[in-house]
Design a protein around this motif. Structure first.
Motif, mmCIF file in Angstrom:
data_model
loop_
_atom_site.group_PDB
_atom_site.id
_atom_site.type_symbol
_atom_site.label_atom_id
_atom_site.label_comp_id
_atom_site.label_asym_id
_atom_site.label_seq_id
_atom_site.Cartn_x
_atom_site.Cartn_y
_atom_site.Cartn_z
ATOM 1 N N MET A 270 -29.306 -11.204 -74.886
ATOM 2 C CA MET A 270 -29.615 -10.138 -73.964
ATOM 3 C C MET A 270 -31.057 -9.674 -74.193
ATOM 4 N N THR A 271 -31.704 -9.374 -73.105
ATOM 5 C CA THR A 271 -33.103 -8.984 -73.137
ATOM 6 C C THR A 271 -33.268 -7.577 -72.583
ATOM 7 N N ASP A 272 -34.086 -6.766 -73.253
ATOM 8 C CA ASP A 272 -34.422 -5.440 -72.744
ATOM 9 C C ASP A 272 -35.596 -5.576 -71.788
ATOM 10 N N LEU A 273 -35.430 -5.019 -70.583
ATOM 11 C CA LEU A 273 -36.442 -5.127 -69.546
ATOM 12 C C LEU A 273 -36.812 -3.746 -69.026
ATOM 13 N N LEU A 274 -38.071 -3.576 -68.708
ATOM 14 C CA LEU A 274 -38.539 -2.392 -68.010
ATOM 15 C C LEU A 274 -38.991 -2.869 -66.641
ATOM 16 N N VAL A 275 -38.359 -2.362 -65.584
ATOM 17 C CA VAL A 275 -38.680 -2.772 -64.216
ATOM 18 C C VAL A 275 -39.293 -1.582 -63.506
ATOM 19 N N THR A 276 -40.488 -1.787 -62.967
ATOM 20 C CA THR A 276 -41.176 -0.741 -62.211
ATOM 21 C C THR A 276 -41.521 -1.286 -60.834
ATOM 22 N N TYR A 277 -41.570 -0.399 -59.855
ATOM 23 C CA TYR A 277 -41.900 -0.874 -58.516
ATOM 24 C C TYR A 277 -42.643 0.181 -57.728
ATOM 25 N N ASP A 278 -43.424 -0.307 -56.789
ATOM 26 C CA ASP A 278 -44.162 0.525 -55.841
ATOM 27 C C ASP A 278 -44.002 -0.162 -54.494
ATOM 28 N N VAL A 279 -43.193 0.414 -53.633
ATOM 29 C CA VAL A 279 -42.908 -0.169 -52.325
ATOM 30 C C VAL A 279 -43.587 0.683 -51.260
ATOM 31 N N GLU A 280 -44.311 0.034 -50.371
ATOM 32 C CA GLU A 280 -45.008 0.714 -49.272
ATOM 33 C C GLU A 280 -43.966 1.388 -48.390
ATOM 34 N N THR A 281 -44.126 2.699 -48.151
ATOM 35 C CA THR A 281 -43.119 3.448 -47.396
ATOM 36 C C THR A 281 -43.672 4.148 -46.161
ATOM 37 N N THR A 282 -44.779 3.660 -45.621
ATOM 38 C CA THR A 282 -45.348 4.306 -44.433
ATOM 39 C C THR A 282 -44.639 3.893 -43.153
ATOM 40 N N SER A 283 -43.756 2.925 -43.232
ATOM 41 C CA SER A 283 -43.021 2.469 -42.054
ATOM 42 C C SER A 283 -41.521 2.561 -42.332
ATOM 43 N N PRO A 284 -40.697 2.598 -41.284
ATOM 44 C CA PRO A 284 -39.246 2.595 -41.494
ATOM 45 C C PRO A 284 -38.781 1.367 -42.270
ATOM 46 N N GLU A 285 -39.400 0.206 -42.024
ATOM 47 C CA GLU A 285 -39.034 -1.008 -42.745
ATOM 48 C C GLU A 285 -39.324 -0.856 -44.233
ATOM 49 N N GLY A 286 -40.452 -0.237 -44.568
ATOM 50 C CA GLY A 286 -40.816 -0.017 -45.962
ATOM 51 C C GLY A 286 -39.840 0.927 -46.651
ATOM 52 N N ARG A 287 -39.418 1.975 -45.959
ATOM 53 C CA ARG A 287 -38.444 2.897 -46.544
ATOM 54 C C ARG A 287 -37.103 2.203 -46.774
ATOM 55 N N ARG A 288 -36.728 1.294 -45.869
ATOM 56 C CA ARG A 288 -35.489 0.522 -46.058
ATOM 57 C C ARG A 288 -35.617 -0.403 -47.271
ATOM 58 N N ARG A 289 -36.793 -1.048 -47.410
ATOM 59 C CA ARG A 289 -37.010 -1.922 -48.567
ATOM 60 C C ARG A 289 -36.928 -1.119 -49.861
ATOM 61 N N LEU A 290 -37.514 0.076 -49.859
ATOM 62 C CA LEU A 290 -37.485 0.927 -51.046
ATOM 63 C C LEU A 290 -36.044 1.237 -51.437
ATOM 64 N N ARG A 291 -35.209 1.604 -50.479
ATOM 65 C CA ARG A 291 -33.806 1.894 -50.772
ATOM 66 C C ARG A 291 -33.084 0.648 -51.283
ATOM 67 N N ARG A 292 -33.379 -0.499 -50.709
ATOM 68 C CA ARG A 292 -32.736 -1.741 -51.150
ATOM 69 C C ARG A 292 -33.147 -2.111 -52.578
ATOM 70 N N VAL A 293 -34.439 -1.958 -52.885
ATOM 71 C CA VAL A 293 -34.919 -2.255 -54.237
ATOM 72 C C VAL A 293 -34.260 -1.310 -55.234
ATOM 73 N N ALA A 294 -34.210 -0.017 -54.919
ATOM 74 C CA ALA A 294 -33.609 0.957 -55.832
ATOM 75 C C ALA A 294 -32.130 0.661 -56.035
ATOM 76 N N LYS A 295 -31.408 0.389 -54.969
ATOM 77 C CA LYS A 295 -29.974 0.107 -55.073
ATOM 78 C C LYS A 295 -29.734 -1.169 -55.885
ATOM 79 N N LEU A 296 -30.559 -2.165 -55.670
ATOM 80 C CA LEU A 296 -30.433 -3.406 -56.426
ATOM 81 C C LEU A 296 -30.640 -3.147 -57.915
ATOM 82 N N CYS A 297 -31.691 -2.420 -58.264
ATOM 83 C CA CYS A 297 -31.965 -2.131 -59.675
ATOM 84 C C CYS A 297 -30.859 -1.278 -60.292
ATOM 85 N N GLU A 298 -30.284 -0.361 -59.512
ATOM 86 C CA GLU A 298 -29.183 0.460 -60.016
ATOM 87 C C GLU A 298 -27.994 -0.404 -60.408
#
Length: 97
Positions: free
Chosen positions: A1-29
């Protein structure tokens, strides 16, 4: 098992970007613990890491979004120093929901 630190910055100026942000967060959760708004601490084996990376690559816009995955030393989460309201989290213990 490996300890990982995952960070992200998703462009959220568009509705598509906000959807991607939610998908990335849910995936990481699904893989680890959120420690800040766009930062997750994850304990994963190599198979889960490859699956996470492949799925993230499929979700994000590689022209505008930024994801960083840091491999920490073995048991790296035990050596975390926190300040303020932050607290160390139990990554390898049973989670009660």
């Amino acid at each position: 098992m490996t300890d990982l630190l995952v960070t992200y910055d998703v462009e959220t100026t568009s509705p598509e970007g906000r959807r991607r942000l939610r998908r990335v967060a849910k995936l990481c959760e699904g893989y680890g613990l959120r420690v800040q708004k766009s930062v997750f601490e994850i304990v994963a084996d190599e198979k889960d890491l490859l699956q996470l990376l492949a799925t993230l690559d499929h979700v994000i816009d590689t022209d505008t979004d930024n994801i960083r995955v840091y491999r920490l030393p073995p048991n790296g989460f035990r050596d975390v120093h926190t300040l303020g309201v932050a607290s160390a989290l139990p990554h390898r213990e049973d989670l009660v929901i």
